[in-house]
Each structure stands twice: as structure tokens, then as C-alpha cells.
Design an enzyme around this catalytic site. Structure first.
Site, PDB file in Angstrom:
ATOM      1  N   ARG A 247       9.171  -2.255  14.655  1.00 36.43           N
ATOM      2  CA  ARG A 247       7.728  -2.188  14.360  1.00 36.43           C
ATOM      3  C   ARG A 247       7.212  -0.757  14.418  1.00 36.43           C
ATOM      4  O   ARG A 247       6.254  -0.402  13.760  1.00 36.43           O
ATOM      5  CB  ARG A 247       6.946  -3.047  15.370  1.00 36.43           C
ATOM      6  CG  ARG A 247       7.296  -4.520  15.298  1.00 36.43           C
ATOM      7  CD  ARG A 247       6.405  -5.239  14.296  1.00 36.43           C
ATOM      8  NE  ARG A 247       6.927  -6.585  14.022  1.00 36.43           N
ATOM      9  CZ  ARG A 247       6.406  -7.399  13.111  1.00 36.43           C
ATOM     10  NH1 ARG A 247       5.369  -7.022  12.386  1.00 36.43           N
ATOM     11  NH2 ARG A 247       6.921  -8.593  12.904  1.00 36.43           N
TER      12      ARG A 247
ATOM     13  N   ASP B  22      17.597   5.323   7.817  1.00 34.60           N
ATOM     14  CA  ASP B  22      18.648   5.501   8.815  1.00 34.60           C
ATOM     15  C   ASP B  22      18.467   6.899   9.378  1.00 34.60           C
ATOM     16  O   ASP B  22      18.259   7.861   8.623  1.00 34.60           O
ATOM     17  CB  ASP B  22      20.049   5.343   8.230  1.00 34.60           C
ATOM     18  CG  ASP B  22      21.104   5.226   9.341  1.00 34.60           C
ATOM     19  OD1 ASP B  22      20.874   4.474  10.306  1.00 34.60           O
ATOM     20  OD2 ASP B  22      22.156   5.891   9.245  1.00 34.60           O
ATOM     21  N   SER B  23      18.516   6.987  10.676  1.00 36.81           N
ATOM     22  CA  SER B  23      18.193   8.276  11.276  1.00 36.81           C
ATOM     23  C   SER B  23      19.015   8.497  12.526  1.00 36.81           C
ATOM     24  O   SER B  23      19.636   7.578  13.054  1.00 36.81           O
ATOM     25  CB  SER B  23      16.698   8.350  11.591  1.00 36.81           C
ATOM     26  OG  SER B  23      16.286   7.195  12.303  1.00 36.81           O
TER      27      SER B  23
ATOM     28  N   ARG C 259      11.204  11.565  10.293  1.00 36.18           N
ATOM     29  CA  ARG C 259      10.928  10.364   9.515  1.00 36.18           C
ATOM     30  C   ARG C 259       9.648  10.535   8.705  1.00 36.18           C
ATOM     31  O   ARG C 259       9.582  10.132   7.540  1.00 36.18           O
ATOM     32  CB  ARG C 259      10.846   9.125  10.422  1.00 36.18           C
ATOM     33  CG  ARG C 259      10.930   7.820   9.609  1.00 36.18           C
ATOM     34  CD  ARG C 259      11.110   6.598  10.479  1.00 36.18           C
ATOM     35  NE  ARG C 259      12.323   6.680  11.243  1.00 36.18           N
ATOM     36  CZ  ARG C 259      12.378   6.970  12.542  1.00 36.18           C
ATOM     37  NH1 ARG C 259      11.276   7.162  13.235  1.00 36.18           N
ATOM     38  NH2 ARG C 259      13.539   7.054  13.148  1.00 36.18           N
TER      39      ARG C 259
ATOM     40  N   LYS D 180       8.731   1.913  13.365  1.00 34.95           N
ATOM     41  CA  LYS D 180       8.984   2.574  12.083  1.00 34.95           C
ATOM     42  C   LYS D 180       8.001   2.084  11.015  1.00 34.95           C
ATOM     43  O   LYS D 180       7.521   2.869  10.193  1.00 34.95           O
ATOM     44  CB  LYS D 180      10.428   2.306  11.624  1.00 34.95           C
ATOM     45  CG  LYS D 180      11.483   2.987  12.479  1.00 34.95           C
ATOM     46  CD  LYS D 180      12.862   2.787  11.886  1.00 34.95           C
ATOM     47  CE  LYS D 180      13.940   3.376  12.781  1.00 34.95           C
ATOM     48  NZ  LYS D 180      15.295   3.150  12.222  1.00 34.95           N
TER      49      LYS D 180
END
Lengths: 199, 199
Positions: free
Chosen positions: A6, A68-69, A183, A8
């Protein structure tokens, strides 16, 4: 976002709001079609982001953004990288894994001097929809602290000191983090494609 | 050898014997002048090997061979590398550390498929004496198994499968290992300099 995270999803909301993009309805995967996510076994963040977005697009038929991080540490030749979430091999809840991963990283870097503690948070974001795919990368440079500090954020935030800051990422407010984070940078790079979609 | 590791000293003995080099007396650091070894904080195996050999040469006045070695895993961008001995951040005796390091490596590679499990053992050997310094590198290519096998060797030997072998390095005899290992290759590359010294 092809994520059950949540935090992100909220980040994407804030980036879109700040950019004045409207006309898109954001749904979490949990709202739509619970299914088993693809394991993140790619060699790059980009591979994993695209794989997750494709899988969610196939399952739902809806335009999908997946992320993806991870953390690339210079003294570890860019690792933990795509293995960031399971660096310590620990199972358990997210907070437990975060603690174990962070503790392992600090132990590995114990004898590494400050001038070699550089690192970057990296995020690859993929947008998959019926007319095509886009994948972008955002980076956030900084260094690894000697001890964890702060209660905000998640993952390696308590040991990541952004370049030009004396606080860790876990000591920043969400708004401060959004202004500079990996991000947020990646999502911002997706804006042209998202605007087109909202068209 | 600037090492308290009797296994490494024995390996140097065997390499010199096989090459017919005589006229050198090999002493362990423990026989000569116990002192605190330099911490291995260099960025490369070569840095660490030279630092150790210089320190022992300064302390003893005797020609010194020092080794720094480790495992470079492709899917980890060449790590654990110089951090091989303390990858898990574990303290304790050597066997305990070996088990913890190996278990962590296997956990990190759990989802990495066979075609991306390539690795190399690497050894840098430095010779420091009153007329100069030499540093050489030996490599031993292979891949990482899914489970540890074998009781021989030390370190990551139980999970390293040399190229062209079905056994792990821990399942090879000392003679088989000497014929191909990273350290034997590095020591062999030092032979011309050692012959000169014996001359």
C-alpha cells in the site's frame, strides 16, 4: 501497481496528484484479482518489474504499473541489488526481514571506511498496457550509515543517508522522501506515458 | 606465508616441492614473531595480500609470502569477494563461520537458476622481500551447488563445483585440489620470483 504494498500505491497516488494527472483510477492488486505473483528471479530490476507488470496485465486486462527496487552498495559491487529483499535469507514478516537484512549489511560493511560506503537506492518501474510497454529507472545516491536511525519508511531506509543529508531515509517525512526518492524519480519518468494513457 | 593457516603453508610446501625449488626455509608467522595481523580492509585481494606481506616483512625482516583469497559469485556481481571470510558477519571459530557463510550464500542464491550460478575462487599472493615486491592472481572457475557436499578443504569448498567436475572442492583430495586450485595457480605464478630468491 502490481504490488500488495500500500505504501508504493500511495506513493504513485502522490506523484500523479502532484503532476496533475487525472482520469486514472488506481487499484491495488488485492482489489482486483488476487493471484500468485511471479517470483523476482530476474538478473535486473528492469527484468523483474516488466515480468510483474506483464503478469498482472495478463491476469486483469488492465494497464499495470509494477516496481522492483533495491539497494546497490558500492563496496558490495552493487549488491544486494535484486536480492535486497532476501539478502539475509531470512523468512518471517516484513519488519523481521528488514531488520535481518539491515543487520547483515551493517555487519558486512563493519570494516569498510566512510569513503567506500557509497550506495544508491534504485527503482525500475514498468508500465504494461494493451498498446505497449515502458520501463524506466530512478536512482537515489547516498551512503550507508554505521547504525540504523529513524522509524519511517521501510527496508534499508534506516541505514541509508541520502547525499547531502545528515538524516537517514527513515528520518525523512513522506513528502521529503517523495521529492527525491528513487521510486518517485522512476514514477516521474513514467508520467508522459501515464498522461497518454489518461488522455 | 604471512598466515597462521597451516593448510596454506602446507600448500606452499607442496607447490615448491613439486617445482623442485629448494634452498628456502618456510616458517609460519607463529614460529617467528607473533604480532597482530593487519585487518583485511582493502578493496581488492591484491591490496590485502600486499598489506599483509609488507607488515610481516617489516616485523620479521624475512622474505614473506602472503595470500588473500575468496569466492567471486557472478550472480552477486563478484561478491563475497574480499568479504568472503566475514560474509555472514558471524563471529566464532573457523568452522562455525564457514558454515554460516556457506548457508547465507546458498540462501541468497536459492532462486538463482543453474545457468547463473557461475563463480570463481580467487587468490592473490604477494611476495615482499628486501629487493622488491611481486603480486600475482590465480583463479579457479566453477559454479555454486544447491547443497553443501564433502568434508575436505575449508571455507566455501563444500558448495563450489569446479568447472568440468561433478564433485565439490570439498570432495577432492588435497593432490587433486593442488593441481587446479586458485591458490596453487597463484603460488605457481610466484615460482620464478621464489627461484630467484632461493638462487
Amino acid at each position: 501497481m502490481a504490488s500488495r504494498n500500500r505504501k508504493k500505491l500511495a506513493e504513485l497516488h502522490r506523484v500523479l496528484d502532484a503532476a496533475g494527472v487525472s482520469g486514472l483510477t488506481l487499484l491495488s492488486l488485492d482489489d482486483v484479482a488476487p493471484f500468485d505473483e511471479a517470483p523476482e528471479t530476474g538478473a535486473t530490476f528492469e527484468d523483474n518489474a516488466v515480468a510483474k507488470a506483464r503478469q498482472a496485465f495478463r491476469a486483469t486486462g488492465l494497464a499495470t504499473v509494477a516496481d522492483d527496487s533495491g539497494l546497490e552498495v558500492d563496496a558490495l559491487n552493487g549488491m544486494p541489488g535484486v536480492l535486497s529483499a532476501r539478502w539475509s535469507g531470512t523468512h518471517g514478516d516484513a519488519a523481521e526481514k528488514d531488520r535481518a537484512n539491515t543487520a547483515l549489511l551493517l555487519a558486512q560493511l563493519r570494516d569498510v571506511p566512510d569513503e567506500r560506503r557509497g550506495a544508491a537506492f534504485v527503482s525500475a518501474c514498468a508500465l504494461v498496457h494493451d498498446a505497449g510497454e515502458v520501463v524506466v529507472r530512478g536512482e537515489w545516491r547516498g551512503g550507508i550509515a554505521h547504525e540504523p536511525r529513524g522509524d519511517g519508511g521501510f527496508g534499508y531506509d534506516p541505514v541509508f543517508v541520502p547525499a547531502g543529508s545528515t538524516r537517514t531515509a527513515a528520518e525523512l517525512s513522506p513528502a521529503e522522501k517523495d521529492a527525491v526518492s528513487h521510486r518517485a524519480r522512476a514514477l516521474t519518468a513514467l508520467l508522459p506515458a501515464l498522461r497518454e494513457l489518461a488522455g
